[in-house]
Motif scaffolding. Structure first.
Motif, PDB file in Angstrom:
ATOM      1  N   THR A  11       0.870  -1.171   0.000  1.00 21.60           N
ATOM      2  CA  THR A  11       0.000   0.000   0.000  1.00 21.60           C
ATOM      3  C   THR A  11       0.908   1.222   0.000  1.00 21.60           C
ATOM      4  N   VAL A  12       0.861   2.020  -1.072  1.00 16.08           N
ATOM      5  CA  VAL A  12       1.728   3.192  -1.214  1.00 16.08           C
ATOM      6  C   VAL A  12       0.850   4.413  -1.404  1.00 16.08           C
ATOM      7  N   CYS A  13       1.006   5.400  -0.532  1.00 20.26           N
ATOM      8  CA  CYS A  13       0.168   6.592  -0.644  1.00 20.26           C
ATOM      9  C   CYS A  13       0.813   7.763   0.083  1.00 20.26           C
ATOM     10  N   PRO A  14       0.466   8.992  -0.311  1.00 25.08           N
ATOM     11  CA  PRO A  14       0.940  10.168   0.434  1.00 25.08           C
ATOM     12  C   PRO A  14       0.349  10.164   1.841  1.00 25.08           C
ATOM     13  N   LYS A  15       1.083  10.771   2.776  1.00 19.10           N
ATOM     14  CA  LYS A  15       0.638  10.917   4.166  1.00 19.10           C
ATOM     15  C   LYS A  15       0.422   9.571   4.865  1.00 19.10           C
ATOM     16  N   ALA A  16       1.100   8.535   4.380  1.00 18.31           N
ATOM     17  CA  ALA A  16       0.962   7.227   5.032  1.00 18.31           C
ATOM     18  C   ALA A  16       1.422   7.280   6.475  1.00 18.31           C
ATOM     19  N   ASP A  17       2.361   8.211   6.776  1.00 15.70           N
ATOM     20  CA  ASP A  17       2.853   8.326   8.150  1.00 15.70           C
ATOM     21  C   ASP A  17       1.785   8.867   9.096  1.00 15.70           C
ATOM     22  N   SER A  18       0.723   9.459   8.551  1.00 17.42           N
ATOM     23  CA  SER A  18      -0.398   9.916   9.369  1.00 17.42           C
ATOM     24  C   SER A  18      -1.540   8.902   9.393  1.00 17.42           C
ATOM     25  N   LEU A  19      -1.577   8.035   8.387  1.00 22.91           N
ATOM     26  CA  LEU A  19      -2.699   7.108   8.237  1.00 22.91           C
ATOM     27  C   LEU A  19      -2.459   5.747   8.877  1.00 22.91           C
ATOM     28  N   TYR A  20      -1.217   5.280   8.885  1.00 23.18           N
ATOM     29  CA  TYR A  20      -0.921   3.924   9.347  1.00 23.18           C
ATOM     30  C   TYR A  20       0.099   3.991  10.494  1.00 23.18           C
ATOM     31  N   PRO A  21      -0.273   3.493  11.680  1.00 27.07           N
ATOM     32  CA  PRO A  21       0.639   3.577  12.833  1.00 27.07           C
ATOM     33  C   PRO A  21       2.006   2.940  12.602  1.00 27.07           C
ATOM     34  N   ILE A  22       2.085   1.893  11.793  1.00 27.95           N
ATOM     35  CA  ILE A  22       3.382   1.235  11.571  1.00 27.95           C
ATOM     36  C   ILE A  22       4.294   2.143  10.739  1.00 27.95           C
ATOM     37  N   VAL A  23       3.706   2.959   9.847  1.00 25.29           N
ATOM     38  CA  VAL A  23       4.503   3.934   9.098  1.00 25.29           C
ATOM     39  C   VAL A  23       4.891   5.090  10.014  1.00 25.29           C
ATOM     40  N   SER A  24       3.984   5.457  10.920  1.00 28.96           N
ATOM     41  CA  SER A  24       4.311   6.491  11.905  1.00 28.96           C
ATOM     42  C   SER A  24       5.508   6.065  12.750  1.00 28.96           C
ATOM     43  N   ALA A  25       5.544   4.785  13.134  1.00 29.37           N
ATOM     44  CA  ALA A  25       6.682   4.278  13.905  1.00 29.37           C
ATOM     45  C   ALA A  25       7.972   4.394  13.096  1.00 29.37           C
ATOM     46  N   ALA A  26       7.905   4.048  11.801  1.00 27.67           N
ATOM     47  CA  ALA A  26       9.079   4.172  10.929  1.00 27.67           C
ATOM     48  C   ALA A  26       9.482   5.637  10.787  1.00 27.67           C
ATOM     49  N   SER A  27       8.495   6.530  10.723  1.00 23.50           N
ATOM     50  CA  SER A  27       8.757   7.965  10.614  1.00 23.50           C
ATOM     51  C   SER A  27       9.512   8.473  11.843  1.00 23.50           C
ATOM     52  N   ILE A  28       9.118   8.009  13.011  1.00 18.58           N
ATOM     53  CA  ILE A  28       9.788   8.415  14.257  1.00 18.58           C
ATOM     54  C   ILE A  28      11.226   7.911  14.272  1.00 18.58           C
ATOM     55  N   VAL A  29      11.427   6.646  13.899  1.00 19.87           N
ATOM     56  CA  VAL A  29      12.781   6.086  13.853  1.00 19.87           C
ATOM     57  C   VAL A  29      13.662   6.883  12.898  1.00 19.87           C
ATOM     58  N   ALA A  30      13.142   7.168  11.698  1.00 24.29           N
ATOM     59  CA  ALA A  30      13.920   7.895  10.691  1.00 24.29           C
ATOM     60  C   ALA A  30      14.279   9.297  11.163  1.00 24.29           C
ATOM     61  N   LYS A  31      13.308  10.005  11.742  1.00 24.46           N
ATOM     62  CA  LYS A  31      13.525  11.392  12.144  1.00 24.46           C
ATOM     63  C   LYS A  31      14.507  11.490  13.312  1.00 24.46           C
ATOM     64  N   VAL A  32      14.368  10.641  14.304  1.00 29.07           N
ATOM     65  CA  VAL A  32      15.274  10.690  15.454  1.00 29.07           C
ATOM     66  C   VAL A  32      16.707  10.366  15.030  1.00 29.07           C
ATOM     67  N   ILE A  33      16.858   9.345  14.192  1.00 32.80           N
ATOM     68  CA  ILE A  33      18.201   8.975  13.735  1.00 32.80           C
ATOM     69  C   ILE A  33      18.779  10.065  12.844  1.00 32.80           C
ATOM     70  N   ARG A  34      17.972  10.655  11.987  1.00 32.92           N
ATOM     71  CA  ARG A  34      18.445  11.745  11.122  1.00 32.92           C
ATOM     72  C   ARG A  34      18.952  12.928  11.965  1.00 32.92           C
ATOM     73  N   ASP A  35      18.161  13.344  12.958  1.00 30.41           N
ATOM     74  CA  ASP A  35      18.556  14.477  13.792  1.00 30.41           C
ATOM     75  C   ASP A  35      19.826  14.176  14.577  1.00 30.41           C
ATOM     76  N   GLN A  36      19.895  12.959  15.137  1.00 28.68           N
ATOM     77  CA  GLN A  36      21.085  12.590  15.899  1.00 28.68           C
ATOM     78  C   GLN A  36      22.299  12.450  14.984  1.00 28.68           C
ATOM     79  N   SER A  37      22.065  11.940  13.774  1.00 23.60           N
ATOM     80  CA  SER A  37      23.147  11.770  12.809  1.00 23.60           C
ATOM     81  C   SER A  37      23.747  13.114  12.419  1.00 23.60           C
ATOM     82  N   LEU A  38      22.895  14.128  12.251  1.00 22.48           N
ATOM     83  CA  LEU A  38      23.388  15.464  11.904  1.00 22.48           C
ATOM     84  C   LEU A  38      24.337  15.979  12.980  1.00 22.48           C
ATOM     85  N   MET A  39      23.951  15.805  14.235  1.00 24.04           N
ATOM     86  CA  MET A  39      24.807  16.247  15.336  1.00 24.04           C
ATOM     87  C   MET A  39      26.081  15.409  15.429  1.00 24.04           C
ATOM     88  N   ASP A  40      25.947  14.097  15.243  1.00 27.02           N
ATOM     89  CA  ASP A  40      27.114  13.215  15.332  1.00 27.02           C
ATOM     90  C   ASP A  40      28.113  13.498  14.213  1.00 27.02           C
TER      91      ASP A  40
END
Length: 304
Positions: free
Chosen positions: A162-191
Motif C-alpha cells: 500500500t503506497v500513498c501520500p501521508k501514510a505516516d499519518s494514516l498507518y501507525p506502523i509507518v508512523s513508527a518508521a517515521s519516528i525512527v527515521a527522524k530521530v536517527i536523522r537528527d542525531q546523525s546530523l549532530m554526530d
C-alpha cells in the motif's frame, strides 16, 4: 538510546537496526512500514527507516504519529519505547551527504528518487533477510504512488503493498518508521558535525532556515567548497559558491567526442586487439588535451 549510540555517516552509507531475530513472533505474518527523514535538507544525512510487528498486533494506541507533528522530546521518548519494545523491530538506512552528492553530480548521474528507492528496498530486504515474515507493507510516497507500488511489487513479489501520500499519518506502523527515521536523522546530523569538528549552529539543515544559510556561508572554502556535511548537489550550494564568496574555476575540458575541423579528429579508443585477434592497437590521443596525450592516458570506461 539515541544519546548512547553514534549515528554519524560521513561517507557512503550504513545500516543500523533492532531486528528481534530471537523473538518467536518474527516468523508469524508481519506488517512493515517505511518512511524517510532528511530528503530536503542541504546538510547531513538522509535516512530511510522501516518498522515491523506482527500483523495481529494493535499498535494504534501507542501514540505513534507523523514525526513532523511531534516535539523533539516526544519523538525521543517514542523512539526509546520502540527500540525497547520486544514486539517491534526496525531498520534504518543512513545515506551520507557525500554519498548523495557523489551520485547526483557524478558522470553517470543518479537521481535522488533512485537513491530513495534503493534505500527503501534496503530497509525492506534487511528485515526479510533476518527472518521477518512480512506479508503487508505500507510506504509513504512523494512521487507517483502507483508507479512506486508497481516497482516495489516487482522487487518483492508475493508481498502486498500500500503506497500513498501521508501514510505516516494514516498507518501507525509507518508512523513508527517515521519516528525512527527522524530521530536517527537528527542525531546523525549532530554526530556528523561532532565527528568533523565543525562549530556553529547548523539549524534544521533546510535551505530556507536562516541559521543553516549563515552556517553555510561561515564554512565556505573559496577553492574547496564546503565540508563533507554539505550536499554539494543542492542548488543552494551552487549559488553560494559564486564569487565573491568563492573563486571561479574553469577546468580544461576534453574535446567533443566527434572532434571538429579546428581541433582535428576525436581520440581513438584503446583496443587491446584488432578484429580477428591480430595484435594490439595504440590510442593516438588525437583530440585530447596534451596532458593526457603525453601520458597516453585513457578513461577506464572507454578502455575496457
Amino acid at each position: 538510546m539515541e544519546s548512547q549510540r553514534d549515528f554519524a555517516c560521513i561517507a557512503g552509507t550504513r545500516v543500523v537496526s533492532q531486528l528481534r531475530k530471537e523473538e518467536e513472533w518474527i516468523r508469524e505474518p508481519c506488517i512493515l512500514g517505511v518512511d524517510e527523514a532528511g530528503r530536503g535538507p542541504v546538510l547531513g544525512t538522509m535516512v530511510y527507516a522501516s518498522a515491523f510487528c506482527p500483523l495481529n498486533t494493535d499498535i494504534s494506541g501507542r501514540g505513534y504519529a507523523d514525526s513532523k507533528t511531534l516535539t523533539h522530546e516526544a519523538r525521543g521518548k517514542l523512539f526509546r519505547a520502540i527500540d525497547a519494545d520486544h514486539g517491534v523491530g526496525w531498520v534504518a538506512h543512513i545515506m551520507s551527504a557525500q554519498h548523495i552528492s557523489h551520485h547526483m553530480l557524478g558522470r553517470d548521474k543518479i537521481s535522488l528518487n533512485s537513491l530513495a528507492f534503493d534505500a527503501t528496498c534496503c530497509v525492506i530486504r534487511t528485515a526479510l533477510e533476518n527472518g521477518a515474515n512480512v506479508k503487508q507493507i505500507y510506504v509513504d510516497t512523494v512521487g507517483d504512488a502507483d508507479r512506486h507500488r508497481e516497482r516495489l511489487s516487482r522487487a518483492f513479489p508475493g508481498i502486498e503493498f500500500t503506497v500513498c501520500p501521508k501514510a505516516d499519518s494514516l498507518y501507525p506502523i509507518v508512523s513508527a518508521a517515521s519516528i525512527v527515521a527522524k530521530v536517527i536523522r537528527d542525531q546523525s546530523l549532530m554526530d556528523c558535525q561532532q565527528s568533523l569538528k565543525l562549530q556553529g549552529e547548523v539549524g534544521t539543515g533546510y535551505p530556507g532556515d536562516a541559521a543553516t544559510v549563515v552556517w553555510l556561508k561561515d564554512h565556505i572554502h573559496p577553492v574547496l567548497g564546503f565540508p563533507p556535511l554539505v550536499r554539494h548537489s543542492w542548488e543552494t550550494c551552487a549559488r553560494l559558491l559564486e564569487p565573491p564568496e568563492a573563486v571561479s574555476i574553469k577546468f580544461e575540458a576534453d574535446e567533443a567526442a566527434d572532434g571538429d575541423a579546428a581541433n582535428g579528429p576525436a581520440q581513438q579508443r584503446l583496443n587491446f586487439a584488432r578484429p580477428g585477434g591480430a595484435g594490439l592497437v595504440e590510442s593516438s590521443g588525437l583530440g585530447r588535451h596534451t596532458f593526457f596525450r603525453a601520458r597516453k592516458l585513457q578513461r577506464v570506461t572507454e578502455a575496457f
